[in-house]
Design an enzyme around this catalytic site. Structure first.
Site, PDB file in Angstrom:
ATOM      1  N   HIS A 122      -5.094 -31.948  11.549  1.00 15.90           N
ATOM      2  CA  HIS A 122      -6.431 -31.702  12.505  1.00 15.90           C
ATOM      3  C   HIS A 122      -7.110 -30.087  12.421  1.00 15.90           C
ATOM      4  O   HIS A 122      -7.616 -29.615  13.547  1.00 15.90           O
ATOM      5  CB  HIS A 122      -6.379 -31.774  14.309  1.00 15.90           C
ATOM      6  CG  HIS A 122      -5.184 -32.921  15.062  1.00 15.90           C
ATOM      7  ND1 HIS A 122      -5.833 -34.018  14.476  1.00 15.90           N
ATOM      8  CD2 HIS A 122      -3.720 -33.092  15.281  1.00 15.90           C
ATOM      9  CE1 HIS A 122      -4.243 -34.335  15.464  1.00 15.90           C
ATOM     10  NE2 HIS A 122      -3.665 -34.450  15.248  1.00 15.90           N
ATOM     11  N   HIS A 163      -5.380 -39.201  16.454  1.00 15.53           N
ATOM     12  CA  HIS A 163      -4.427 -40.000  15.484  1.00 15.53           C
ATOM     13  C   HIS A 163      -4.795 -41.136  15.127  1.00 15.53           C
ATOM     14  O   HIS A 163      -4.062 -42.458  15.053  1.00 15.53           O
ATOM     15  CB  HIS A 163      -3.208 -39.525  15.808  1.00 15.53           C
ATOM     16  CG  HIS A 163      -2.628 -38.443  16.587  1.00 15.53           C
ATOM     17  ND1 HIS A 163      -2.592 -38.654  18.071  1.00 15.53           N
ATOM     18  CD2 HIS A 163      -1.763 -37.374  15.757  1.00 15.53           C
ATOM     19  CE1 HIS A 163      -1.709 -37.293  17.855  1.00 15.53           C
ATOM     20  NE2 HIS A 163      -1.697 -35.757  16.889  1.00 15.53           N
TER      21      HIS A 163
END
Lengths: 334, 334
Positions: B57, B220
């Protein structure tokens, strides 16, 4: 082609509207002419800095407009040079009475149009213009849109450092000299894992096989040095660092600014993996790193890939690099 | 799978090496434990801020370590929670004697492991820990790895604003209160044009058709609200803004921070096209924009797509947002 756009014909105009809406404190946009100005341009008594080029390389150039960097940026269509009228308007719009520097990436259209704009601006308003052409890409000598070497990542460093020199109150010759010194001390090379799609074209600019990468790619997808099978980051870094280090001696006490740039579609985690390889190669080569920059700063739409730029620095260039800057794309000032 | 990596098993370790090499002035990395610390941690007398989560991320969280933001970030494997031992070590490592705040995105593994770490740290060293769990994603109630709402873009704003509050010298309860207020006033929703590939898996996390996009995607790749045919940015913006605006009243004199985030593979030019649509929708809804943030700040590897986060602000939150920060990922301090 899946993109976050509306009509492909409106991408540049709408992105400029988005920039204007997002950064009203920093920028003022002439939507008619497609020029991004710093909000308080022209700054009287300061050399004005104008750059520009085809869109699709964001944040370059419009994202580098603001105190400490550019005074204006002209946006062309995607991968297409802006026109002389735009550049002339920008030149007049940033003229604070002591001349204007054009920072021009070495692509034939950009160079020609900026030259025409400088002549027109001088003839019409008497503003003095000096152009510095960036040509830091060691990959190939001539290219699809370029005679000589292409201007790539070094341009970001030229804009930052020359911007700081102008902020310090140097005269036009002095700012141009700093810009040339940065270009002379910068070398870059890029690579691509994937192609990219110009919205108006609707299909990839070039084709690259599933297990193929291109070493030495240009920022518009111009051919590089060679295509090779997909390789680990370690080998990729060696393939792009070797020609850079062979082209200029970067050893010396003052070191370099090491800039690992993302092409637009490559995530930051991969850029740090590449930076780790670059740092290892530089340590082996006896090159010390004074500063670093890691991220997507000169992109090629959604192309996956990276480029590396090294800039040989001295105390003065480092001081100018560290000087405050406040733009949407590069900022270290409140 | 073409990526700029070496062995998929080494991606996180090598990216951390790259971060350490690129930012020695800002960061110190414990490579054994995979913790990114600000270089001068612990700062005596200041509340320590620890966050962390799965990698992939970036710049979240390690890129937000530095003065004015986090004191430490724990890096898990890609899309995998860090372990309690890491979090406990980080907690001890940033303890400046006045307690530690854990900023935890609402994923079951993260929440559980941070809870265990807080208990272990308290038992072993007596350090006081308060956790604030972010859950700003309005897309879905429960999800693949989450009970309740997921923590996404609002986390970036919590880290910045709580970091400023800690910098000002507030006590642990005060910093935690600010963090909770930011989370309470933030709402987000994302969408994807493409999937992404976890290096160790080697194949896309989910499949999305050539002409299909997913609205409400998780960071995700967790399922969103629905899949729809690829649509213009204008319609995409409406699809993600409608649920955000329906969830909280953002009208009011002080306005919002409007954050358009890139998922990792989407170029900045497209994010500005989206920002333009978001600004138009906000204007119609009577929501004024106090500040903006546009760029890839909480990504999902090379996923193409975007998310929007709105944060309802007041004078205090705005002042803390504007306070100096110096991290690799967010910086407005020299």
């Amino acid at each position: 082609m899946k993109k976050l756009i509306n009509d492909p014909a409106d991408v540049v105009a709408e992105a400029l509207k988005g920039m204007a809406a997002a950064h009203p404190d920093l920028l003022r946009v002439d939507h008619e002419q497609r020029i991004v100005y710093r909000a308080d341009a022209p700054v009287q008594g300061k050399v004005g800095l104008v750059s520009g080029g085809g869109s699709g390389h964001e944040p370059l150039h419009g994202g580098f407009v603001g105190p400490g960097m550019l005074d204006a940026a002209c946006a062309g269509e995607v991968f297409t040079s802006p026109v002389p009228d735009q550049m002339m308007a920008a030149t007049r719009g940033v003229d604070g009475g002591v001349g204007v520097l054009h920072i021009v990436k070495n692509y034939t259209g950009d160079v020609m149009n900026f030259e025409m704009a400088a002549e027109m601006a001088a003839a019409e308003t008497g503003v003095e213009v000096v152009a510095v052409v960036t040509n830091d890409d060691v990959a190939v000598q001539d290219s699809l849109y370029t005679a000589g070497r292409r201007g790539v990542g070094g341009t970001v460093l030229v804009e930052k450092i020359a911007g700081a020199a102008a902020d310090e109150g140097r005269d036009l010759a002095g700012v141009a000299d700093v810009a040339r010194r940065v270009n002379d001390g910068a070398r870059s090379m890029g690579m691509a894992l994937t192609s990219c799609t110009v919205p108006a074209a609707g299909r990839p600019t070039f084709d690259l096989g599933e297990d193929e990468i291109e070493i030495g790619i240009g920022i518009h997808g111009e051919p590089g040095r060679r295509r090779v099978p997909a390789a680990p980051a370690r080998e990729v870094a060696e393939m792009i660092m070797e020609p850079i280090l062979a082209d200029l001696d970067f050893t010396g006490d003052d070191g370099v600014i090491a800039f690992v740039n993302g092409m637009g579609g490559t995530p930051l985690i991969e850029l740090y993996v590449v930076y780790n390889e670059v740092a290892t190669i530089l340590a082996k080569a006896g090159v010390s790193v004074a500063r670093s920059l890691v991220g997507p700063y000169i992109t090629s739409l959604e192309m996956a890939g990276c480029s590396v730029t090294l800039l040989k620095v001295d105390d003065e260039l480092l001081r100018l690099w560290d000087a405050p800057v406040k733009t949407p794309g590069l900022r270290w000032r409140a």
